[in-house]
Design an enzyme around this catalytic site. Structure first.
Site, PDB file in Angstrom:
ATOM      1  N   THR A  25       6.744  -1.537 -15.591  1.00  0.00           N
ATOM      2  CA  THR A  25       5.420  -1.645 -16.222  1.00  0.00           C
ATOM      3  C   THR A  25       4.476  -0.564 -15.677  1.00  0.00           C
ATOM      4  OG1 THR A  25       5.745  -4.025 -16.438  1.00  0.00           O
ATOM      5  CG2 THR A  25       3.478  -3.211 -16.625  1.00  0.00           C
ATOM      6  N   VAL A  26       4.309  -0.523 -14.361  1.00  0.00           N
ATOM      7  CA  VAL A  26       3.320   0.395 -13.779  1.00  0.00           C
ATOM      8  C   VAL A  26       3.824   1.838 -13.811  1.00  0.00           C
ATOM      9  CG1 VAL A  26       1.912   0.919 -11.750  1.00  0.00           C
ATOM     10  CG2 VAL A  26       2.433  -1.465 -12.299  1.00  0.00           C
ATOM     11  N   LYS A  61      -3.106  -9.420  -1.178  1.00  0.00           N
ATOM     12  CA  LYS A  61      -4.290  -8.616  -1.501  1.00  0.00           C
ATOM     13  C   LYS A  61      -5.448  -8.911  -0.549  1.00  0.00           C
ATOM     14  CE  LYS A  61      -2.928  -8.142  -6.316  1.00  0.00           C
ATOM     15  NZ  LYS A  61      -2.867  -8.838  -7.597  1.00  0.00           N
TER      16      LYS A  61
HETATM   17  P1  NDP Z   1       8.646  -3.687 -12.768  1.00  0.00           P
HETATM   18  O1  NDP Z   1       9.696  -4.666 -12.343  1.00  0.00           O
HETATM   19  O2  NDP Z   1       8.206  -3.664 -14.174  1.00  0.00           O
HETATM   20  O3  NDP Z   1       9.087  -2.208 -12.376  1.00  0.00           O
HETATM   21  C1  NDP Z   1       9.877  -1.876 -11.263  1.00  0.00           C
HETATM   22  C2  NDP Z   1      10.889  -0.840 -11.703  1.00  0.00           C
HETATM   23  O4  NDP Z   1      11.602  -0.363 -10.565  1.00  0.00           O
HETATM   24  C3  NDP Z   1      11.937  -1.410 -12.675  1.00  0.00           C
HETATM   25  O5  NDP Z   1      12.174  -0.486 -13.730  1.00  0.00           O
HETATM   26  C4  NDP Z   1      13.151  -1.571 -11.797  1.00  0.00           C
HETATM   27  O6  NDP Z   1      14.377  -1.538 -12.509  1.00  0.00           O
HETATM   28  C5  NDP Z   1      12.998  -0.378 -10.890  1.00  0.00           C
HETATM   29  N1  NDP Z   1      13.797  -0.480  -9.676  1.00  0.00           N
HETATM   30  C6  NDP Z   1      14.219  -1.584  -9.034  1.00  0.00           C
HETATM   31  N2  NDP Z   1      14.952  -1.238  -7.950  1.00  0.00           N
HETATM   32  C7  NDP Z   1      14.989   0.102  -7.936  1.00  0.00           C
HETATM   33  C8  NDP Z   1      15.619   1.059  -7.089  1.00  0.00           C
HETATM   34  N3  NDP Z   1      16.338   0.700  -6.031  1.00  0.00           N
HETATM   35  N4  NDP Z   1      15.451   2.362  -7.374  1.00  0.00           N
HETATM   36  C9  NDP Z   1      14.741   2.745  -8.443  1.00  0.00           C
HETATM   37  N5  NDP Z   1      14.138   1.895  -9.294  1.00  0.00           N
HETATM   38  C10 NDP Z   1      14.259   0.590  -9.035  1.00  0.00           C
HETATM   39  O7  NDP Z   1       7.415  -3.935 -11.806  1.00  0.00           O
HETATM   40  P2  NDP Z   1       5.879  -3.549 -12.070  1.00  0.00           P
HETATM   41  O8  NDP Z   1       5.780  -2.207 -12.648  1.00  0.00           O
HETATM   42  O9  NDP Z   1       5.195  -4.672 -12.714  1.00  0.00           O
HETATM   43  O10 NDP Z   1       5.336  -3.535 -10.556  1.00  0.00           O
HETATM   44  C11 NDP Z   1       5.653  -2.488  -9.672  1.00  0.00           C
HETATM   45  C12 NDP Z   1       4.811  -2.654  -8.416  1.00  0.00           C
HETATM   46  O11 NDP Z   1       3.419  -2.593  -8.767  1.00  0.00           O
HETATM   47  C13 NDP Z   1       4.983  -4.016  -7.725  1.00  0.00           C
HETATM   48  O12 NDP Z   1       4.783  -3.825  -6.347  1.00  0.00           O
HETATM   49  C14 NDP Z   1       3.840  -4.842  -8.290  1.00  0.00           C
HETATM   50  O13 NDP Z   1       3.459  -5.878  -7.431  1.00  0.00           O
HETATM   51  C15 NDP Z   1       2.769  -3.802  -8.390  1.00  0.00           C
HETATM   52  N6  NDP Z   1       1.699  -4.039  -9.359  1.00  0.00           N
HETATM   53  C16 NDP Z   1       1.997  -4.478 -10.622  1.00  0.00           C
HETATM   54  C17 NDP Z   1       0.992  -4.644 -11.541  1.00  0.00           C
HETATM   55  C18 NDP Z   1       1.253  -5.108 -12.939  1.00  0.00           C
HETATM   56  O14 NDP Z   1       0.294  -5.347 -13.668  1.00  0.00           O
HETATM   57  N7  NDP Z   1       2.503  -5.244 -13.363  1.00  0.00           N
HETATM   58  C19 NDP Z   1      -0.406  -4.380 -11.190  1.00  0.00           C
HETATM   59  C20 NDP Z   1      -0.610  -3.911  -9.841  1.00  0.00           C
HETATM   60  C21 NDP Z   1       0.415  -3.755  -8.972  1.00  0.00           C
HETATM   61  P3  NDP Z   1      15.049  -2.940 -12.955  1.00  0.00           P
HETATM   62  O15 NDP Z   1      14.050  -3.632 -13.833  1.00  0.00           O
HETATM   63  O16 NDP Z   1      16.290  -2.571 -13.654  1.00  0.00           O
HETATM   64  O17 NDP Z   1      15.288  -3.700 -11.688  1.00  0.00           O
HETATM   65  N1  HSE Z   2       1.060  -9.903 -10.607  1.00  0.00           N
HETATM   66  C1  HSE Z   2      -0.179  -9.299 -10.245  1.00  0.00           C
HETATM   67  C2  HSE Z   2      -1.308 -10.045 -10.888  1.00  0.00           C
HETATM   68  C3  HSE Z   2      -0.189  -7.863 -10.687  1.00  0.00           C
HETATM   69  O1  HSE Z   2      -1.046 -10.827 -11.821  1.00  0.00           O
HETATM   70  O2  HSE Z   2      -2.451  -9.909 -10.468  1.00  0.00           O
HETATM   71  C4  HSE Z   2      -1.417  -7.106 -10.227  1.00  0.00           C
HETATM   72  O3  HSE Z   2      -1.397  -6.906  -8.848  1.00  0.00           O
END
Ligand code: NDP
Ligand code: HSE
Length: 411
Positions: A19-20, A208
């Site tokens: 997502t991010v 957080k």
């Molecule tokens: P996602 O699960 O959507 O994205 C993580 C990505 O990393 C996936 O594509 C995953 O692949 C990949 N991945 C997993 N393991 C590995 C690896 N060993 N090497 C390379 N890529 C890998 O998570 P988000 O984007 O939602 O969140 C990412 C971070 O940001 C987290 O720490 C989250 O807490 C934080 N965050 C998220 C927010 C949100 O709104 N979603 C907002 C603020 C912070 P696969 O899916 O195949 O495992």
């Molecule tokens: N899972 C977290 C939330 C993402 O819902 O606030 C943002 O850090």
């Protein structure tokens, strides 16, 4: 906008195209022209690391599967870590910093558990470690806390810090969805953590408030030091009783400076009065209220999760670093200590109580209370607000009564 001369190339690698991470690629591309102008350098997305294949992605030529490629490429200046968790993300962040690359992260779990050592490592290697997106999604909060409020002695940070739970509570109340339906929507919108119990049980908000507390009060606070309660125990009956007396139920993370350098930090649902702007924060929005001895109260508000709002904060950190690669930017806080955090048992407040007991028994135990009513309450159900007291005091008075809900009221 004024056109500036471009000096050179800044190469970025994104770790984790979820997502991010995919939002970061999109913002870097969509806003590439204005980013280059603001940075006065060409900011180029050189690599994306993910475990999956993305053959149809417009960025397909950037994908790699081996972090070693990024680590050993001297052209990579900035690594964006958006994988999440504190295992592989810790390994890659450590290796990137040691390789002399700045790191930008949205990963609050990693910062809350290893932030102190990673910041030290970044300083040792003369690079930046920035994580604006780790708290409040797109809300500018960490930089304002350390820069714009730097003149203040801060006494309190209180926030709605989790978008998923705030979204669930809002959708259950406003659209009549079940908890499961509302959570499913939050997951479809990309708000929830990989394991959504991190949202629902308060661990994400806990991470957080640890980061906010470290920045506000100068010492690392570990998640296991912060008593944490989520929203599983909150029922629509509690919401109705709260509403009947002008309150909204919100999951809050709180950090309060106490005497002798101690800190009271915890995460729990609260009844928030309509007079407090936190009560009007709905859906995926977050808000963080900070109290300082010069500014008084100040509040930061915006989207707390989601692809593009979070990417907005990540890319802002990238821009900050790319403007001047030679100057390292790192927050500074001291190491944690096991006796830093004191129990919230010392905090006096009013309490919302729902249980099964006669009003006579309640009055005999509590004296003056404010009784509450709701339509459709089962026979024998009692709900009321207490006078200000501590949690041990309220629990002592409740002995022998059947208790269903006990929620602190935010003063
Ligand atoms: P996602 O699960 O959507 O994205 C993580 C990505 O990393 C996936 O594509 C995953 O692949 C990949 N991945 C997993 N393991 C590995 C690896 N060993 N090497 C390379 N890529 C890998 O998570 P988000 O984007 O939602 O969140 C990412 C971070 O940001 C987290 O720490 C989250 O807490 C934080 N965050 C998220 C927010 C949100 O709104 N979603 C907002 C603020 C912070 P696969 O899916 O195949 O495992
Ligand atoms: N899972 C977290 C939330 C993402 O819902 O606030 C943002 O850090």
């Amino acid at each position: 906008e004024e056109i500036h001369e471009v000096n050179g190339m800044v190469n970025v690698a994104i770790l984790g195209f979820g997502t991010v991470g995919s939002g970061v690629a999109e913002v870097l591309t969509t806003n590439g022209g204005l980013i280059d102008q603001r940075v006065e350098n060409l900011v180029r997305l050189k690599y994306i690391l993910d475990v999956r294949d993305f053959p149809d992605s417009p960025y397909r030529d950037c994908f790699v599967k081996d972090f070693g490629v990024i680590e050993s490429d001297p052209e990579v200046d900035i690594v964006v870590e958006t994988i999440g968790g504190a295992t592989v993300a810790l390994d890659f962040t450590t290796r990137a910093l040691k390789a002399g690359k700045s790191v930008v992260s949205s990963n609050k779990e990693l910062v809350a558990t290893h932030g102190y050592e990673l910041l030290q490592l970044a300083r040792e290697h003369g690079v930046s470690y920035l994580f604006e997106a780790s708290v409040g999604g797109g809300i500018p909060i960490l930089r304002p806390l350390t820069s714009c409020l730097a003149a203040n002695e801060l006494s309190q940070v209180t926030g709605i810090l989790n978008g998923t739970t705030n979204y669930i509570l809002t959708r259950m109340i406003k659209a009549g969805l079940t908890f499961e339906q509302a959570l499913k929507e939050a997951q479809e919108n990309g708000y929830a953590e990989r394991d959504p119990s991190a949202d629902v049980d308060g661990h994400d908000a806990c991470r957080k408030i640890c980061i906010l507390a470290a920045l506000a009060f100068g010492q690392h606070v570990y998640p296991d030091q912060v008593p944490t309660q989520g929203i599983r125990g909150v029922t629509l009956a509690d919401v109705a009783y709260a509403d009947s007396c002008g309150y909204k139920i919100k999951l809050l993370g709180r950090a309060i400076r106490e005497r002798e350098g101690k800190l009271c930090a915890f995460v729990a649902p609260h009844l928030v009065p309509a007079s407090n702007p936190l009560s009007g924060v709905e859906d995926v929005f977050n808000a963080i209220s900070v109290t300082g001895n010069a500014i008084g109260d100040v509040m930061f508000y915006g989207r707390g999760a989601g692809k593009l709002p979070t990417a907005s904060a990540v890319v802002a950190d990238v821009i900050d670093i790319a403007k001047d690669l030679k100057t390292a930017r790192c927050a500074v806080w001291g190491p944690g200590s096991r006796d830093l955090v004191v129990s919230s048992d010392i905090l006096s407040s009013r309490w919302y109580v729902r249980g099964t007991a006669s009003m006579d028994k309640v009055r005999a135990a509590f004296g003056e209370i404010s009784p509450l009513a709701r339509g459709g309450a089962p026979a024998g159900e009692t709900a009321f607000l207490t006078a200000p007291m501590t949690e041990p005091q309220v629990r002592a008075r409740l002995e022998g009564m059947e208790l269903h809900s006990l929620i602190r009221v935010l003063e």
